[in-house]
Design an enzyme around this catalytic site. Structure first.
Site, PDB file in Angstrom:
ATOM      1  N   ASN A 153       0.796  -1.552   0.276  1.00 25.73           N
ATOM      2  CA  ASN A 153      -0.143  -0.508  -0.224  1.00 25.73           C
ATOM      3  C   ASN A 153       0.306   1.353   0.295  1.00 25.73           C
ATOM      4  O   ASN A 153       0.294   1.985  -0.333  1.00 25.73           O
ATOM      5  CB  ASN A 153      -0.940   0.563   0.938  1.00 25.73           C
ATOM      6  CG  ASN A 153      -0.225  -0.560   2.541  1.00 25.73           C
ATOM      7  OD1 ASN A 153       0.363  -1.117   2.490  1.00 25.73           O
ATOM      8  ND2 ASN A 153      -0.245   0.770   3.237  1.00 25.73           N
ATOM      9  N   GLN A 181      -4.759  -2.988  -2.185  1.00 29.49           N
ATOM     10  CA  GLN A 181      -4.262  -2.204  -2.962  1.00 29.49           C
ATOM     11  C   GLN A 181      -4.515  -2.328  -4.642  1.00 29.49           C
ATOM     12  O   GLN A 181      -4.969  -1.830  -5.665  1.00 29.49           O
ATOM     13  CB  GLN A 181      -3.234  -1.248  -2.380  1.00 29.49           C
ATOM     14  CG  GLN A 181      -2.873  -0.632  -1.291  1.00 29.49           C
ATOM     15  CD  GLN A 181      -3.482   0.791  -1.745  1.00 29.49           C
ATOM     16  OE1 GLN A 181      -3.815   1.414  -2.540  1.00 29.49           O
ATOM     17  NE2 GLN A 181      -4.324   1.244  -0.396  1.00 29.49           N
ATOM     18  N   SER A 201     -11.892  -3.917  -0.032  1.00 22.86           N
ATOM     19  CA  SER A 201     -12.501  -2.585   0.374  1.00 22.86           C
ATOM     20  C   SER A 201     -12.872  -1.857  -0.677  1.00 22.86           C
ATOM     21  O   SER A 201     -12.411  -1.841  -1.393  1.00 22.86           O
ATOM     22  CB  SER A 201     -10.987  -1.654   0.969  1.00 22.86           C
ATOM     23  OG  SER A 201     -12.236  -0.156   1.832  1.00 22.86           O
ATOM     24  N   GLY A 202     -13.612  -1.306  -0.639  1.00 24.74           N
ATOM     25  CA  GLY A 202     -14.781  -0.320  -1.685  1.00 24.74           C
ATOM     26  C   GLY A 202     -14.289   1.070  -1.805  1.00 24.74           C
ATOM     27  O   GLY A 202     -14.332   1.168  -3.497  1.00 24.74           O
ATOM     28  N   THR A 239     -27.517  -5.903  10.512  1.00 22.17           N
ATOM     29  CA  THR A 239     -28.283  -6.095   9.374  1.00 22.17           C
ATOM     30  C   THR A 239     -27.396  -4.965   8.064  1.00 22.17           C
ATOM     31  O   THR A 239     -27.184  -4.751   8.253  1.00 22.17           O
ATOM     32  CB  THR A 239     -28.877  -4.577   9.467  1.00 22.17           C
ATOM     33  OG1 THR A 239     -29.632  -4.774  10.978  1.00 22.17           O
ATOM     34  CG2 THR A 239     -29.853  -4.335   8.676  1.00 22.17           C
ATOM     35  N   CYS A 327      -3.522   5.016   7.835  1.00 19.69           N
ATOM     36  CA  CYS A 327      -3.288   4.501   8.402  1.00 19.69           C
ATOM     37  C   CYS A 327      -2.666   4.852   9.538  1.00 19.69           C
ATOM     38  O   CYS A 327      -3.221   4.816  11.135  1.00 19.69           O
ATOM     39  CB  CYS A 327      -3.534   3.200   8.806  1.00 19.69           C
ATOM     40  SG  CYS A 327      -5.494   1.847   7.552  1.00 19.69           S
TER      41      CYS A 327
END
Length: 396
Positions: A153, A181, A201-202, A239, A327
């Site tokens: 990344n 990535q 990850s979106g 949910t 991060c």
């Protein structure tokens, strides 16, 4: 004259594509039913969720039933690694990873070390690469999991995942890859590349934040990660985030359709950026593999300056970049990735990651390099280390 806005931090996050946003919008206020409901209104939402599952799977050659929706890449990494420890821990207590992984992997492994597991952190070469021979030598009879990222990344180096996965499988060991990535940016096929579990990850592929996937091969035994309801085949209660899931699916399909053409555009932009920086800014270096890297990634170090000052001055000129993983933003420590590839602290502190999108133009690349040249020169003028370096006549 107002300053431009040039976003070159696409490894941190990407903007939601218009087609993705359009796909998501009905599921906020029109088709807002809970996809777990049995009535038709709920089943309409469920159909959209299952369509997105198929879209996410198709991008990596997986089966829809092997895709589990999560809250993002970090959750998926946690689930894959902790699941291996929980389900396969009776076979052994040894895990192998690398020392340049994302902290979602490293910190999870460190957590397991406190609970009776032993972790081997494989070193990398000067380009950030691991060899199959290294992995072969590290595997033991009690090894239960190998977790190696598809592409780094920070420095963008692509790992030989197919070969690493083959080595793991020859020893009957599960193979997980953090593909956050890489998913949607380079071709991935889980069968051809010997991948048992994969995280993504979106928001790295022009999708929404807060949604990710974990791919788990049908043969992998999974324990529930979140207890409660029966969502995600009883493995992850809660949910379902229908708009986010629909957005992930739309982004995955779009990424697959655009991948080849997008790579051509990004390769040209990246190479122009790299060539100009290395040729025009003295005492600069490219980090990571020269060509076997993510299409949008360019990562540099500049001697005699602090990366934080460089980022602030770039921002003042309208350019968004980073010094490494988002991060770890705010940390005063140099990147663990740069230290792992052998850079000393003083050079690692002068790092800059520029990650591109197909919306970037050559003119914006040139503007950024022109400003970067000015910024680096100005910061070096204020550096006593650079002054001593010049006075002593040291060579590049």
């Amino acid at each position: 004259m107002s300053k431009p806005f040039i976003y070159m931090d696409n490894a941190a996050t990407t903007k939601v594509a218009p087609q993705v946003l359009d796909a998501m919008m009905p599921y906020f206020s029109e088709i807002y039913a809970n996809g777990s409901s049995v009535y038709q209104f709920g089943q309409t939402a469920k159909e959209a969720i299952e369509n997105a599952r198929a879209q996410a799977a198709a991008l990596i050659g997986a089966k829809p039933e092997e895709i589990y929706f999560t809250g993002g890449g970090s959750e998926s990494d946690n689930w894959a690694i902790k699941n291996a420890a929980e389900v396969y821990g009776n076979k052994g207590k040894h895990i192998i990873t690398s020392n340049i992984e994302h902290h979602a992997v490293l910190h999870t492994c460190q957590y397991l070390e406190k609970h009776g597991f032993e972790v081997t952190y494989l070193p990398v070469d000067s380009e950030g690469r691991i060899t199959p021979e290294q992995l072969e030598a590290a595997i033991r009879p009690d090894t239960i999991l190998v977790s190696i990222m598809t592409a780094n990344n920070e420095i963008g180096t692509i790992e030989p995942i197919k070969e690493l996965g083959r080595v793991a499988h020859e020893h009957g060991v599960l193979f997980h890859t953090d593909a956050v990535q890489a998913y949607g940016h380079i071709p991935i096929n889980v069968d051809e590349m010997n991948i048992d579990m994969l995280s993504s990850s979106g928001h790295k592929i022009n999708g929404p934040k807060g949604i990710g996937i974990m791919y788990a091969r049908k043969t992998v035994k999974l324990a529930p990660f979140i207890h409660g309801g029966a969502q995600e085949r009883g493995k992850r209660a809660g949910t379902l985030n229908t708009p986010g899931i629909v957005g992930f699916g739309a982004a995955a399909q779009l990424a697959g359709e655009k991948m080849e053409e997008r790579k051509k555009v990004l390769d040209a932009l990246r190479e122009h950026l790299i060539e100009r920086v290395l040729n025009e800014i003295p005492y600069s270096r490219l980090n990571g593999a020269r060509y076997d890297r993510l299409p949008n990634n360019a990562h540099f170090c500049f001697r005699f300056i602090e990366g934080e000052s460089m980022l602030i001055m770039l921002d003042m000129n309208g350019v968004c970049g980073s010094s490494g993983s988002a991060c770890t933003s705010g940390s005063l420590d140099p990147s663990h990735v740069l230290l792992a590839i052998g850079l000393p602290h003083e050079i690692a502190h002068g790092s800059l990651r520029l990650t591109l999108s197909e919306d970037i133009t050559m003119e914006q690349i040139d503007y950024t390099v022109d400003k970067l040249k000015e910024i680096v020169a100005r910061l070096r003028e204020m550096s006593p280390l650079y002054e001593d370096f010049v006075k002593n006549g040291e060579k590049k």
